[in-house]
Scaffold this motif. Structure first.
Motif, PDB file in Angstrom:
ATOM      1  N   GLY A 174       0.764  -1.074  -0.026  1.00  0.00           N
ATOM      2  CA  GLY A 174       0.006   0.052  -0.112  1.00  0.00           C
ATOM      3  C   GLY A 174       0.935   1.270   0.004  1.00  0.00           C
ATOM      4  O   GLY A 174       0.373   2.230  -0.676  1.00  0.00           O
ATOM      5  N   ASN A 175       2.100   1.135   0.801  1.00  0.00           N
ATOM      6  CA  ASN A 175       3.097   2.278   0.648  1.00  0.00           C
ATOM      7  C   ASN A 175       4.078   2.427  -0.373  1.00  0.00           C
ATOM      8  O   ASN A 175       4.720   3.285  -0.612  1.00  0.00           O
ATOM      9  N   LEU A 176       3.815   1.472  -1.251  1.00  0.00           N
ATOM     10  CA  LEU A 176       4.534   1.251  -2.373  1.00  0.00           C
ATOM     11  C   LEU A 176       6.130   1.252  -1.968  1.00  0.00           C
ATOM     12  O   LEU A 176       7.234   1.749  -2.514  1.00  0.00           O
ATOM     13  N   SER A 177       6.289   0.622  -0.658  1.00  0.00           N
ATOM     14  CA  SER A 177       7.588   0.666  -0.246  1.00  0.00           C
ATOM     15  C   SER A 177       8.370  -0.708  -0.456  1.00  0.00           C
ATOM     16  O   SER A 177       8.138  -1.958   0.102  1.00  0.00           O
ATOM     17  N   LEU A 178       9.175  -0.949  -1.517  1.00  0.00           N
ATOM     18  CA  LEU A 178       9.595  -2.231  -2.037  1.00  0.00           C
ATOM     19  C   LEU A 178      10.633  -2.519  -1.023  1.00  0.00           C
ATOM     20  O   LEU A 178      11.049  -3.813  -0.960  1.00  0.00           O
ATOM     21  N   ALA A 179      11.543  -1.566  -0.618  1.00  0.00           N
ATOM     22  CA  ALA A 179      12.574  -1.845   0.531  1.00  0.00           C
ATOM     23  C   ALA A 179      12.157  -2.979   1.418  1.00  0.00           C
ATOM     24  O   ALA A 179      12.559  -3.788   1.910  1.00  0.00           O
ATOM     25  N   GLU A 180      10.882  -2.184   1.985  1.00  0.00           N
ATOM     26  CA  GLU A 180      10.227  -3.000   3.054  1.00  0.00           C
ATOM     27  C   GLU A 180       9.731  -4.526   2.743  1.00  0.00           C
ATOM     28  O   GLU A 180       9.983  -5.453   3.419  1.00  0.00           O
ATOM     29  N   ILE A 181       9.245  -4.477   1.332  1.00  0.00           N
ATOM     30  CA  ILE A 181       8.942  -5.953   0.899  1.00  0.00           C
ATOM     31  C   ILE A 181       9.844  -6.848   0.996  1.00  0.00           C
ATOM     32  O   ILE A 181      10.046  -8.072   1.402  1.00  0.00           O
TER      33      ILE A 181
END
Lengths: 262, 254
Positions: free
Chosen positions: B218-225
């Protein structure tokens, strides 16, 4: 009273509906006395092992009966606990147990106290030349050593009757001869009643004092008492070997074969 | 005595064999990733420094919850699978009735179980539990049943010739013989459960790595994914590592 009595024993397989009936044992009747060492010889697939399984109590006859110390082993299975042991062609060691733990197996089942289990199993392993290998797993031992562990497992329960089902059959001749000789020395001391199934006639003549020759399907073709045979006389042993071979090949009783051959 | 010494050396060699290759293989992958991060933009392949920074900032409560869910569900699936396997082993008749149902359950894709769980159950925790048991239970059952059926007949006959009680037969032969099957099925099901639990957590829960992944998306945080993926891989490898350690201990005879 004989230790083992076999009366009109017959065994058929395939008695279920639609199955083809196969006769494994046609008719067997004989007795084996206490501390006798008897070998059973015959063609491959003649029902020798089936007979041994009935004697052990893990299979039952179609008709007739077997008595071991007056007990039918397949009917009163537990009554022979600790009295009878078997050594098979394959060592049948449990791969997850060490040599010592394998040798202890029968003692554990008999409920012998732990310390005594350990002491008895270790003593038998040592006696059979396996000192220093108590903690080795079967995968770390040679075929001959594994068979020694199997022998120690059977002997550790100190049975009255010991059955060999081609127990030395897959070993090289030197190892087999050494193991046989070890057992025979022990047998003289312990006075086991021994039934040895073998396809090796030399083994039968050398190791036992009586040979039962089975036909195919199993029937008694000859019952040869070796007490009168001079085993050091090679010519006599050779003649006897030829005679037994003729009986097995002709699948006819000794009297008729003997009349033709000699 | 000489052979006994050889055996000891062989045991020592087995302990260290394969560890070096394992480390080299993982290190090569990490280096290749880092090189790729210089070639591709950070939103496609973030560098290790970005992933590590994100990793430190993660709320690991989600990881803890996921692990608990996986272990509880697997323990239940194992208990059910083991019990049914024993019953089926003891009765061929019951096996003939149960086996078609087990095959049916196994043929249903994991995502369908997630959808069934949403439709059938209200409680999110129970949904996840249900999905994991439905997906992993049959695997336990089949592997344990096969393990019991594959006990060599000649070993059973040898043991029976000593006239053991049923209890002794189970303790001395059946249980030790099926240990390899149990450990293998645990390794397989751990992998399966970790993959499935994240899908199940995507729906209707407010905790767990699946939920955190959905939130990161949802936050478009690929690093978090990527960071959560790394956590998932670490969890899986750690859990499987425990099984491997158990295997090394219990199956040292191999």
């Amino acid at each position: 009273m004989p230790r083992i009595v076999v009366e009109n024993l017959r065994k058929e397989f395939g008695q279920q509906k639609g199955e083809q009936r196969v006769v494994a044992i046609e008719e067997l009747s004989f007795t084996i006395e206490e501390s006798e060492i008897v070998s059973i010889v015959g063609q491959t697939g003649c029902g020798k092992s089936t007979f041994l399984r009935i004697l052990l109590g893990v299979d039952s006859p179609t008709s007739g009966r077997v008595l071991v110390d007056g007990i039918e082993p397949y009917k009163e299975f537990d009554k022979l606990k600790g009295k009878i042991a078997a050594v098979f062609q394959e060592d049948r060691l449990l791969p997850w147990r060490t040599a010592l733990d394998n040798a202890k197996l029968g003692l554990e089942i008999l409920g012998i106290p732990k310390e005594e289990q350990r002491e008895r199993a270790a003593r038998w392993l040592d006696r059979l030349g396996l000192a220093g290998f108590h903690n080795a797993y079967p995968s770390e031992l040679s075929g001959g050593m594994r068979q020694r562990v199997a022998l120690a497992r059977a002997l550790a329960i100190e049975p009255a009757i010991i059955l060999f089902d081609e127990a030395f059959g897959h070993l090289d001749e030197v190892t087999a001869a050494r193991l046989r000789s070890d057992f025979l020395n022990l047998s003289k001391q312990q006075r086991y009643t021994t039934v040895m199934i073998t396809h090796n006639l030399d083994e039968a003549i050398e190791s036992t004092n009586r040979i039962l020759v089975f036909g195919r399907p199993a029937k008694l073709l000859a019952d040869i008492n070796l007490s009168y045979v001079d085993k050091s006389d090679l010519a006599e042993v050779y003649r006897l070997r030829r005679l037994i071979q003729s009986v097995i090949e002709s699948n006819r009783p000794l009297e008729s074969v003997g009349a033709q051959t000699f | 005595m000489e052979r006994a010494r050889e055996i000891e050396v062989l045991k020592l060699y087995r302990v260290f064999r394969g560890r070096k290759e394992y480390a080299i293989s993982l290190l090569a992958l990490a280096v290749a990733w880092e090189i790729a991060s210089y070639i591709f933009p950070p939103y496609a392949v973030p560098s290790w420094s970005i992933i590590l920074k994100t990793l430190i900032s993660l709320d690991f409560t989600h990881a803890y919850i996921t692990v608990i869910r996986v272990l509880l569900a697997l323990a239940a699936a194992f208990a059910v699978g083991f019990l049914l396997a024993v019953i089926m082993y003891l009765s061929r008749r019951i096996e003939r009735y149960i086996l078609p149902l087990v095959n049916l359950v196994m043929a249903v894709p994991a995502i369908c179980w997630v959808l069934f769980a949403i439709l059938w159950f209200k409680e999110p925790e129970f949904r996840i539990f249900f999905v994991l048991v439905a997906v992993c239970g049959p695997g336990f059952l089949i592997d344990i049943l096969d393990g019991m059926k594959n006990i060599p007949r000649h070993l059973r006959e040898m043991l029976v010739s000593f006239r053991p009680s049923k209890n002794q037969l189970v303790r001395k032969l059946i249980l030790p013989a099926i240990v390899p099957s149990i450990l293998t099925t645990w390794k397989i099901n751990l992998g399966l459960a970790v993959r499935v639990v994240t899908v199940a957590e995507l729906v209707g829960t407010i905790s767990g790595i699946g939920y955190a992944l959905n939130f990161a998306l949802g936050n478009l945080s690929l690093a978090e994914i990527f960071a959560w993926s790394l956590v998932l891989v670490t969890i899986l490898l750690s859990l499987q590592g425990v099984v491997y350690m158990l295997e090394a201990r219990l199956l040292k005879w191999r």
